[in-house]
Every structure is written in structure tokens, then in C-alpha cells.
Design an enzyme around this catalytic site. Structure first.
Site, short mmCIF file in Angstrom:
data_model
loop_
_atom_site.label_atom_id
_atom_site.label_comp_id
_atom_site.label_asym_id
_atom_site.label_seq_id
_atom_site.Cartn_x
_atom_site.Cartn_y
_atom_site.Cartn_z
N MET A 25 24.04 9.70 3.29
CA MET A 25 23.85 10.91 4.10
C MET A 25 24.03 10.59 5.58
O MET A 25 24.57 11.40 6.34
CB MET A 25 22.47 11.51 3.83
CG MET A 25 22.30 12.92 4.33
SD MET A 25 23.48 14.08 3.62
CE MET A 25 22.53 14.79 2.28
N LYS B 205 -17.73 -1.66 5.50
CA LYS B 205 -18.16 -2.58 4.46
C LYS B 205 -19.68 -2.60 4.30
O LYS B 205 -20.19 -2.70 3.17
CB LYS B 205 -17.64 -3.98 4.78
CG LYS B 205 -17.68 -4.91 3.59
CD LYS B 205 -16.95 -6.21 3.86
CE LYS B 205 -17.03 -7.12 2.63
NZ LYS B 205 -16.37 -8.40 2.86
N PHE C 7 -11.43 -8.40 13.00
CA PHE C 7 -10.32 -8.76 12.13
C PHE C 7 -10.02 -7.62 11.16
O PHE C 7 -10.91 -7.09 10.53
CB PHE C 7 -10.66 -10.04 11.35
CG PHE C 7 -9.58 -10.42 10.37
CD1 PHE C 7 -8.32 -10.78 10.82
CD2 PHE C 7 -9.83 -10.41 9.02
CE1 PHE C 7 -7.31 -11.11 9.93
CE2 PHE C 7 -8.83 -10.73 8.11
CZ PHE C 7 -7.57 -11.09 8.57
N GLN C 8 -8.76 -7.27 11.06
CA GLN C 8 -8.29 -6.16 10.21
C GLN C 8 -9.00 -4.85 10.54
O GLN C 8 -9.25 -4.03 9.66
CB GLN C 8 -8.42 -6.51 8.73
CG GLN C 8 -7.45 -7.62 8.33
CD GLN C 8 -7.23 -7.74 6.84
OE1 GLN C 8 -8.13 -7.47 6.06
NE2 GLN C 8 -6.04 -8.18 6.44
N GLU D 205 0.81 -1.22 0.00
CA GLU D 205 0.00 0.00 0.00
C GLU D 205 0.85 1.27 0.00
O GLU D 205 0.44 2.29 -0.56
CB GLU D 205 -0.96 0.01 1.19
CG GLU D 205 -2.13 -0.96 1.06
CD GLU D 205 -1.81 -2.36 1.56
OE1 GLU D 205 -0.63 -2.62 1.91
OE2 GLU D 205 -2.73 -3.20 1.64
#
Lengths: 589, 180
Positions: free
Chosen positions: A486, A170, A120-121, A58
Site C-alpha cells: 500500500m 506491587k 526500575f521499570q 506484550e
């Protein structure tokens, strides 16, 4: 009761999301499916107006959308699932907030009755993303969805642009409700960014500019965000006034690097002439920049003797770090147009010849000098050659974060806005590769190059697979010095040369890695082979990993060290002697 | 000052702190208070007191009153940062208007008998605090006033058997016929 079954505006929440994207002119969507967004993916499957680009992580979707947005001026759109999908988006959201990039991110959420249940999630997406978005929404009712989506696009793209998140449970995606096309009343009446600058302030600014003896224009990413017209107006203002101009990292390209008044980038790794001009000026016109700590150096010694004019669309940028004399709240383009109009009508080009002579002596120090090497590729030389060999082409450059980023900013000359995509504010390693993918999606026939480092590119390397899948011929030009350069530079300069965990041990074979993904790998280590390899990279119509082996211990100069002011820069050893460049004793180096 | 090895420029700032009362008119929607509070904690600003309630239910408007401290530059930043939040309608610095009335309400529980009990009652009368609950060995006083007055009253109750205090924090409104 009326029969709603034939009303075309009756649809599911998932269908509304796709419809809203179409209504806002969205052509490309970056995303990754998951349980909480399956209804939306089902709608995407059944249409052909919006093309979905499947990433591998993502974070890649977020940076790709940023690259897309920055190279087009349109909002970047992202679709990810709940929980880890949303948390993986946090870095790009924070990045886009810092660099004022318009992003619309739609996240799935667990069904409303499970919110707060540790489902869940599940995660508190609006809670987690609140401080890294311009605004966010959790939509609990399908009949609010159209309004929220339209407002999301409006908020992301107007005023100071930024990322927004719309979190859609959902069950709301499944529910049927009424859609409406975008309309004015969709937006909070409390949100109305100011575009037009105050006329009195503009007059004050013009009076200061007209009377300046040692002026400088300091422009930033705000000019790029204000659109192409703003860059044109900036160029015209430079032309009409004859003033020197420098820019932040984010503002490169608004004024062309080949322009006669260009001083180079300013700030921590800016040129000597840019920083000295800022330090000694008497009038500073800051256009769409925010006096960031990488720019100012020590704030109490920042440009001590100047009157400062600051144009910014965000009032909170005014007087945040540096107190200014004439603040002008408004869109850079609008305010520049007004300043130009008043200046042309009432002022004439000030005579600043002595100031330009002074600047010429600073320029003569040649602060970007580096020692050429016949056996090893110097990183600066690699960028110079890349620039020369891509000059005149339709090229877009993205970068990762670190030394290579600064060298790219110093040695690649940008002639146009929207051609330079880099993570300036947040400094996100791993930005460049997915950003290049986003740019290539928007500009399929252009040459898109990610200038990367060996450490940074590995953070989002998985997106090579995305590039191969969509036949996006991005060129990943890796300045491979086998260090987090760096980090190593700071450790050398500030931490007794104890190189704690900054060596890139066990680097992959980038050529084989490219081939494993189905791309093309190239490797060079000799300066003599560089041009040929770059030409080959350009001609290949596939994603390329270009492993450019460069001098391992080269440091990035010039540099304002910590706690120092603009006139206390460290110059490279190769810079010209001050005595040779300038007879006076003014330069403190 | 000595700059340690750092990628950031560290500096001491010596501007004196000021205390300001800000009135913030916001859209009353889920998360709006979290946004305001998150701004303060995220940017390191101080909250001395905060009150919030819906004030116009038909328009879904809430009014948040925040007392904060900071240098003048920080106070200005706070106002700008609040003002640019999407659901914020207006931010007014009540301290700068110099015409604002500020009030707090406190409920003060005191437990004592004999002379201290009588003294507590006498002081309450002097401060125009009302008795809203009483037992033979305790009182709950209700007192309204500015922050200093309430603090002073609480300090006086301490030796007289102070048990606990509930304070609302400051609410503020401008004088005269105009709204904010």
C-alpha cells in the site's frame, strides 16, 4: 474486634485479581510476567480456572486479546508488568479504542512508595494510557481493588465498548484486604450509557425510510458490537424494506456477502456500486458506523442530496464529520428492533425498482475486475481461491494492514458477524498474527486464517512461538509481493513512483522460518499449484506460514483518490466501459 | 483548493468561531483534570480559560468551568466528548442557556507615584476595585467582574504603571432557583 482470619473475602490484592477474573467468567488471559506482577503470577500458578496464554511480546498479548474479544463478544483480558510491559501494550490499547473492542488490561506498577521516583521499570502507566483507553485506574489501596476491577469490566463491555487499564502497584498486590463480588454500586453513577433510542426520532426515521426513493443502509462495526441479535435485526430490516446495503470494513459479516441486497464494502477501496449508491441516495440509514475519513471521501461532496439517519451509542459520533438529519442515540440492536416494529406497523415496502435498475448499471461496471494471469498468482485470485476452498467451513479471518487487507475485504465473502478481525481504525501492521492466536484460543476447533502481507507479518512474527507452544493451528496466509504494497501504491500514484524504502529487502525464507519455530512452511508461486497448497494448509494441524508469491506490482482498485468524492473513483483498467455498462452520461470516473 | 499528495482528505473549513463557557461537574478523583485537559490538547480544542475547584466535598464533586472557542460543530463535539468521560456527571453550555452569570477575579499590581497613582486609584474606584495591598509607591487592586470589564481595567492600568496581573479565569453559574 472481629476475627477476620476465616473470612473467605479476606485475601491479598493478587488473589483478588484472579478471583475477579473468575467472577467475570474469564477463561483465558493473555500475558507476560515481570517483576511488578509476580504476586499475580503466583496466584495464577495455584489455580486452574483461568488459563494463561504466554505470548512473546506484550503487543502480541494485546492483539490476541482483541481477536479473542472480537470473535466471542466477550472482553479480552491482558496481564502485563510495569514499565516496558505497559508501554508495549499502548499500540493494542489504541487499536482497541479506535475499533471499540472491550479489553481489560491489568498492569503491574512499582510499589506505591516508589511511584514518581524513577524506580526500575517504572512508567506513568495511567498517564501514558489515558488517551488510548476508555478509562483507567491506579489502585493505591487494596480495599478499592475489587470495586475498581468490577467497574473496569463494566466500563469495558457496556456502552461503546473499549479498552481499560487497571494499574496495580506491587505492594497493593501483596497487601490483604476485603474482596466483594461484583455489584451495581461499583460503577461511577456518572456513567450510564443510553441503550434505548428516542421514540420520536425513531418515528421520524421510519417516515424518512418509508418515503425513500433512493435509499441505502450503511452499517458498521457497531452492529457487530451490539451482538448477534443486532445482525439478525439488520438482516430483517433489509428484507422488510428491500433496501440496498453496504458496510464499512469493520461491519463486514453483519449482512451476508451472498445476500441479494449486498453492494459490497464502501469507502476508499469500496465497490463502485456501493460508493455511487451512497453518493446519489436520497435517504441514508447509518447503523453503528462513524463517517470515518476512509468512508466519506471529500466531506463537502459526501452524499450531497440525502437525508441522513444515524444510529450510534456514542453521542460524540453524531455530527462529528458529517451533519445528520435524524440522530438516534442508542444500542444498534435496540434501535433496529424499534425501527422494525414501527416500520412493520405503519409503513409498507417502498417501490424502489428504478433505484435498483440504476444500481444494476453501476454493478455492471464490475469494479473489482482484475486481469487473470496464468504464470503469476494475482493477489485477488489468491483470496478468491482461499475463499472458495474454505467456504462452508467454520472459518475466522484476521488480517494485517495494507493491500492484502483491502483485497481480503473485497474478495472474501463474510456470511456471519464475528468472523472478520481486522485493524480498521488504527491500521496496525502486525495485528493479524496475534489476533489469529486469540481467535484460535477461543475457537480451538475452527479454521483460523491470518491474511497477511510480507511486511506486516514480520512485525509480530515472534508470536509463531506462542502458536506452537499452545498447539494453535493458525494459518498465516502471506500475500508476498516483496513490497509494503500500500505504501508502494501511494508512492506510485502520488509521489512520482519514487519507491522510498517500501521494498522488502532481505525477506526471510518463510518456509524455513516456519520450520525453525516448529510449524509448517508452504510456498507457492504458480497459479496452478495454489489450490493444492491451500488444501494442504487447511489439512495441516499445526501453525502454518503460507508464503504465497504474488504479482509484485499489482495495485488495489477501485480507489477514491485523495481530495475526491464518492463519484470520482479510479476504477481498474479491467472494469467494464461505462458505455457498455450504462448508456447515460452520469458516471464520472 | 489544491490537494497535495496525501493519504488524507484535506479541506479548509470556514465556519466562524464562537466562544462558549462550559460548566462541567466531575467526580473529584485523581487524574480527572488531566483527563479533561488531555482531551482538549489531544483533539486540538482551544482553552481560553479554565477554573476548577471542589464544590461539594462530601460528594467529592468538582466543578470545572471552561471557556473555549471553535466552530459550532466543534463546540458540540467538545460537549459530547466531555460528557462521555466516565467521571463526568454533567456538561452544561452556559452560553447557550443565555441566563448565566460569568465572573472572574483579578489581582492587579500597579506601581506609580504622583498623578498616575491618583488616577489609578480614581479608576479603581470607578470599577469598584478594592485596594488589598498598598505601599507608598504601589497598589494591589482586587477586581471582580466579567472578562471584558477586567480586561478593560487592566488596559487602563497599563500606562499607569501596571506591574503584573493574576486572574482566576471565568466561573459561571445559572440565574434563577435551579442548579445545573
Amino acid at each position: 474486634m472481629t476475627d477476620k482470619s476465616h473470612d473467605p473475602n479476606q485475601m491479598t490484592g493478587a488473589a483478588m485479581i484472579v478471583r475477579a477474573l473468575i467472577d467475570h467468567g474469564v477463561q483465558h488471559l493473555f500475558g507476560y510476567p515481570g517483576g511488578a506482577v509476580l504476586p499475580i503470577y503466583d496466584e495464577i500458578f495455584q489455580q486452574s480456572e483461568v488459563e494463561h496464554i504466554l505470548v512473546r511480546h506484550e503487543q502480541g498479548a494485546g492483539h490476541a486479546a482483541e481477536g479473542y474479544a472480537r470473535s466471542t463478544g466477550k472482553p479480552g483480558v491482558v496481564l502485563v508488568t510495569s514499565g516496558p510491559g505497559a508501554t508495549n501494550m499502548v499500540t493494542p490499547l489504541a487499536d482497541a479504542l479506535m475499533d471499540s473492542i472491550p479489553l481489560v488490561c491489568i498492569t503491574g506498577q512499582v510499589p506505591t512508595h516508589l511511584i514518581g521516583n524513577d524506580a526500575f521499570q517504572e512508567c506513568d502507566t495511567v498517564g501514558i494510557t489515558r488517551p488510548c483507553t476508555k478509562h483507567n485506574w491506579l489502585v493505591r489501596n487494596v480495599n478499592d481493588l475489587a470495586k475498581v476491577l468490577h467497574e473496569a469490566f463494566y466500563v469495558a463491555t457496556t456502552g461503546r465498548p473499549g479498552p481499560v487499564v487497571v494499574d496495580v502497584p506491587k505492594d497493593v498486590q501483596f497487601a490483604t484486604g476485603t474482596y466483594h463480588p461484583p455489584r451495581k454500586s461499583d460503577v461511577h453513577i456518572s456513567y450510564s450509557p443510553r441503550v434505548k433510542g428516542d421514540a420520536m426520532q425513531i418515528r421520524k426515521a421510519v417516515a424518512l425510510l418509508a418515503g425513500a426513493k433512493r435509499p441505502v443502509i450503511y452499517s458498521g462495526g457497531g452492529v457487530i458490537n451490539a451482538g448477534r441479535e443486532a445482525s439478525k435485526l439488520l438482516r430483517e430490516l433489509v428484507e422488510v424494506t428491500g433496501f440496498p446495503i453496504t458496510s464499512t470494513l469493520m461491519g463486514l459479516g453483519a449482512y451476508p456477502a451472498s445476500g441479494p441486497n449486498w453492494l459490497g464494502m464502501l469507502g476508499m477501496h469500496g465497490t463502485y456500486e456501493a460508493n455511487m449508491t451512497m453518493h446519489d441516495c436520497d435517504v441514508m440509514l447509518c447503523v453503528g458506523a462513524r463517517f470515518d475519513d476512509r468512508i466519506t471521501g471529500r466531506t463537502d461532496a459526501f452524499s450531497p442530496n440525502s437525508k441522513k439517519i444515524h444510529i450510534d451509542i456514542d453521542p460524540s459520533s453524531i455530527n462529528k464529520n458529517i451533519r445528520v438529519d435524524v440522530p438516534i442515540i442508542g444500542d444498534c440492536g435496540d434501535v433496529l428492533a424499534d425501527i422494525l416494529q414501527v416500520f412493520k406497523a405503519e409503513a409498507k415496502k417502498p417501490d424502489i425498482k428504478p433505484w435498483w435498475q440504476q444500481i444494476a448499471t453501476w454493478r455492471a461496471r464490475n469494479s473489482l475486475a482484475f486481469k487473470p494471469n496464468r504464470d503469476v498468482i494475482m493477489p485477488q485470485y489468491a483470496i478468491q481461491r482461499l475463499f472458495e476452498l474454505t467456504r462452508g467451513r467454520d472459518t475466522y479471518i484476521t488480517t494485517e494492514v495494507g493491500q492484502h487487507q483491502m483485497w481480503a475485504a473485497q474478495f472474501y465473502g463474510f456470511e456471519e458477524p464475528h468472523r472478520w478481525m481486522t485493524s480498521g481504525g488504527l491500521g496496525t501492521m502486525g495485528y493479524g498474527l496475534p489476533a489469529a492466536i486469540g481467535v484460535q484460543v477461543a475457537h480451538p476447533d475452527s479454521l483460523v486464517i491470518d491474511i497477511g502481507g510480507d511486511a506486516s507479518v514480520q512485525m509480530t512474527m515472534q508470536e509463531m512461538s506462542t502458536a506452537v507452544q499452545y498447539e494453535l493451528p493458525v494459518k498465516i496466509f502471506i500475500l508476498n509481493n516483496q513490497y509494503m504494497g500500500m505504501v508502494r501504491q501511494w508512492q506510485q500514484l502520488l509521489h512520482g513512483n519514487r519507491l522510498s524504502h517500501s521494498y522488502s529487502e532481505a525477506l526471510p525464507d518463510f518456509v524455513k522460518l516456519a520450520e525453525a519455530y516448529g510449524g509448517v512452511g508452504l510456498q507457492v508461486s504458480k497459479p496452478g499449484d495454489l489450490d493444492g497448497a491451500i488444501k494442504e494448509m487447511i489439512s495441516v494441524k499445526k501453525p502454518v506460514l503460507f508464503d504465497c508469491r504474488v504479482a509484485a506490482l499489482e495495485n488495489c482498485f477501485p480507489m477514491i483518490p485523495s481530495g475526491k468524492a464518492h463519484n470520482e473513483m479510479i476504477l481498474p483498467a479491467e472494469a467494464s466501459d461505462p458505455a457498455a455498462a450504462f448508456a447515460g452520461g452520469k458516471a464520472l470516473v | 483548493m489544491n490537494q497535495p499528495a496525501s493519504a488524507y482528505f484535506l479541506e479548509d473549513r470556514h465556519d466562524p468561531n464562537e466562544t462558549h463557557t462550559l460548566s462541567v461537574l466531575v467526580q473529584n478523583e485523581p487524574g480527572v483534570l488531566a483527563r479533561v485537559i488531555g482531551l482538549f490538547s489531544g483533539r486540538g480544542y482551544n482553552i481560553e480559560s479554565l477554573t476548577v475547584s471542589e464544590t461539594e466535598s462530601q460528594k467529592h464533586l468538582s466543578r470545572i468551568t471552561i471557556v473555549t472557542t471553535g466552530t459550532p460543530m466543534v463546540i458540540q463535539q467538545i460537549k459530547h466528548q466531555l460528557d462521555r468521560m466516565i467521571p463526568v456527571y454533567r456538561v452544561v453550555d452556559m452560553t447557550l442557556t443565555k441566563r448565566a452569570i460569568e465572573r472572574e477575579l483579578a489581582m492587579v499590581k500597579v506601581r506609580s507615584t504622583g498623578e498616575p497613582r491618583v488616577e489609578a486609584l480614581r479608576l479603581a474606584d470607578a470599577f469598584r476595585a478594592r485596594v488589598i495591598d498598598a505601599t507608598t509607591e504601589s497598589f494591589v487592586f482586587e477586581i471582580t467582574g466579567n472578562t471584558d470589564k477586567i480586561t478593560q481595567f487592566i488596559d487602563l492600568m497599563r500606562p499607569l504603571g501596571l506591574v503584573e496581573v493574576a486572574r482566576t479565569g471565568v466561573a459561571a453559574i445559572g440565574r434563577g432557583p435551579e442548579g445545573m
